[in-house]
Design an enzyme around this catalytic site. Sequence first.
Site, PDB file in Angstrom:
ATOM      1  CG  PHE B  10      -2.144   0.910   1.009  1.00 32.91           C
ATOM      2  CD1 PHE B  10      -3.211   0.511   0.218  1.00 32.91           C
ATOM      3  CD2 PHE B  10      -2.169   2.168   1.586  1.00 32.91           C
ATOM      4  CE1 PHE B  10      -4.294   1.359   0.021  1.00 32.91           C
ATOM      5  CE2 PHE B  10      -3.263   3.027   1.386  1.00 32.91           C
ATOM      6  CZ  PHE B  10      -4.316   2.620   0.614  1.00 32.91           C
ATOM      7  CB  VAL B 133       5.606  -0.737 -20.850  1.00 36.31           C
ATOM      8  CG1 VAL B 133       6.274   0.126 -21.913  1.00 36.31           C
ATOM      9  CG2 VAL B 133       6.296  -2.089 -20.751  1.00 36.31           C
ATOM     10  CB  ILE B 137       1.667   5.611 -22.296  1.00 31.24           C
ATOM     11  CG1 ILE B 137       2.379   6.915 -21.899  1.00 31.24           C
ATOM     12  CG2 ILE B 137       1.314   5.614 -23.774  1.00 31.24           C
ATOM     13  CD1 ILE B 137       3.703   7.134 -22.631  1.00 31.24           C
ATOM     14  CG  ASP B 202      12.964   1.848 -15.555  1.00 37.41           C
ATOM     15  OD1 ASP B 202      12.266   1.218 -14.733  1.00 37.41           O
ATOM     16  OD2 ASP B 202      12.488   2.668 -16.369  1.00 37.41           O
ATOM     17  CE  LYS B 206       9.578   1.660 -17.580  1.00 41.75           C
ATOM     18  NZ  LYS B 206       9.998   3.038 -17.201  1.00 41.75           N
TER      19      LYS B 206
END
Lengths: 428, 428
Positions: B10, B133, B137, B202, B206
């Site tokens: 959370f 990713v 978007i 990172d 993706k």
Amino acid sequence: MSLKIALLGFGTVASGVPFLLEENHSKIVEAAHDTIEIAKVLVRDDEEKNRLRAAGHDYHFVTNIDDILNDESIAIVVELMGRIEPARTFITRALEAGKHVVTANKDLVATHGKELIQLAKDKEVAFYYEAAVAGGIPILRTLANSLTSDKITRILGVLNGTSNFMITKMVDEGWTYEDALKTAQELGYAESDPTNDVEGIDAAYKAVILSQFGFGMTIDFDDVAHKGITNITPDDVAVAQELGYVIKLVGDIREVASGLSAEVSPTFLPKTHPLASVNDVMNAVFVESIGIGESMYYGPGAGQKPTATSVTADIIRIARRIKDGNVGKPFNEFERETKMADPADVKSLYYFAINTPDKKGQLLRLAEIFNAEDISFEQVLQQKANGTRARVVIITHAMSQTQLASVTAKLEAIDDFQVLNTLKVLGE
Amino acid sequence: MSLKIALLGFGTVASGVPFLLEENHSKIVEAAHDTIEIAKVLVRDDEEKNRLRAAGHDYHFVTNIDDILNDESIAIVVELMGRIEPARTFITRALEAGKHVVTANKDLVATHGKELIQLAKDKEVAFYYEAAVAGGIPILRTLANSLTSDKITRILGVLNGTSNFMITKMVDEGWTYEDALKTAQELGYAESDPTNDVEGIDAAYKAVILSQFGFGMTIDFDDVAHKGITNITPDDVAVAQELGYVIKLVGDIREVASGLSAEVSPTFLPKTHPLASVNDVMNAVFVESIGIGESMYYGPGAGQKPTATSVTADIIRIARRIKDGNVGKPFNEFERETKMADPADVKSLYYFAINTPDKKGQLLRLAEIFNAEDISFEQVLQQKANGTRARVVIITHAMSQTQLASVTAKLEAIDDFQVLNTLKVLGE
């Protein structure tokens, strides 16, 4: 066994469909879980049939729509004729015959979509039209599938490729409207009668459809105020540039407290706004929402292959949903009570270009008129005094459409002042 | 009856989910055909539980994953803890227990996605990860649903918000890498150990996921060559500017004759390229394809609400597919044989910055070395001779990765020459 489709019309876009079915065969079969076969193609008459045959197109051409509607092996009818009639009649009859329908016809969907969507619902068949808005950009399916979790507050779009090409030339190359139109016509971007493109009518059709998908509201074409690019002058373009803006023809749909506002108008966009760099025949839809914040979907707004890609995506979706047994689902399921906004509630910054006598005290008079309407100025420029007349440019702070109408009427009632142009300005 | 979900973790993103479920309640219920209820929330320990309660979060908190896995009323497990463990174990166990899973965990999906996707398939449950990713978007669902009709040839993406923020500051404000990193850390965009963001790791995760959706190929993290932004100097930035380019960290996945090439590297983008104006923490995915041609999907790459929007879209999709009886469909169905490209087959323009002795004939020596490798020059700039050393900048014509490795090795073997930087250049 393959899934049989029929094409109504075999113009530029239509011939893009077999191109994709062939070039992308294995991916499409995998996605559709079936081979898609163009079983019949409706053409106008024998002359067109012979011409297409001579050009090497080897389809089962028919000239009577009944040959398609009565053919039970055909599952999907793909309408690519454009205009209202006979497309409307043919689609209606196809839906009544229990066939799924795909179309790229924005005029038809914007003006008669309501009845066709209802008919498809009653018949539990699919009626898809991804290509009707912004050609190659998959904006409708994105709104319907991915933005379901989000609440959209505003959609801004560069929705017409022809006018965007013209305006790009006017901004980047300093062309006049007339030069830009002539070149657009020579390049085949604009028709001999360019009214729909340059007057914002085509973009307004798209705004009608975007309102359904983005806000769940079914509005009429007449609910979209539209203003075209015909009266944009090199002076307007230059002053926009000077103040850090780019002029674009922008569709603007937003929800305010009292309801939905939809309009198409030439708009001053800050140069840093993502829509400001959408140039030439490209389109883009910029979405403001409470979840994502700001997102933009960019691509070609028209053209054979882009439009055929959206049409074929619709065909694949239907093929797949037939297999999955849920083909009756409407393209857009988002529905709310339709309520148009009170113009007093729809606020923007505005640009005014006003021709005034070149004598003392004119700016004070203008300031008094605006002040009486409770409108304040963000920027003022006095330009090009030629001895007898001067040109005053004003960018206001946010004001309502009601204030705009009222101050414009007051200015026009005064002989000394001539309002040359009034354009919306998108605040930073 | 409502559809019950459990959140694992959370943190920031997780608390965005109830925000959307509340603020956008009626639209979500309509789309999901059900109310979505957060039935349980897994937290680390009692201390976290008490802290969250004190902060006013009134959920059924549990500290043992079994309390969720053994609860038959819970249909969907939403993993928002990040990192590999215990996320991997918890997701595995949830799938084994027949629960649908939603995650935003790109590290996990990129490195262990294959096994989790297979497990979900075996168990006929959904495993969705739109948020993994480019955060807000909706690129994965768009690739899976709308671009099925199209054949994608290249995907270029600005995929990491932190490094894009830094690089924007380096380009627009002339900051050094160190200044940009310090500010990014102060603003909370970069972690104290920024390795994953600034080294392109990172973005490479993706790229792995985009390869599956865009090209149907399941590649490994190690198949993605990655190079970060750490050695970009103000000199590189300035020369890019001078030559009409902007430097961005770009993920580049393309299919060439021999197979798929995937890499992440700082890249010279022409200023007119749509990706060149993607600034600050924004992300964008630019797709080249045979149908649409060029399209771009732009939005925030991270952040609480954008990520929660994608996560919630996945939840709605699962809810809906449960109703429709087809929830077992994989998120991505596009699968082909995975084949990596031969480096001799992957061609780009390249920028070389080379430090040379400031004496006659050096440019000739360089030209001979490049010529021996069959590499020709598009542009050459000789800069900043300081009496003993000069800086030569070369933009080559298209050359392969093999040629790049070979010419770089030759240059490095010569004491006189020091290769300061080598960056890919996107041709116009």
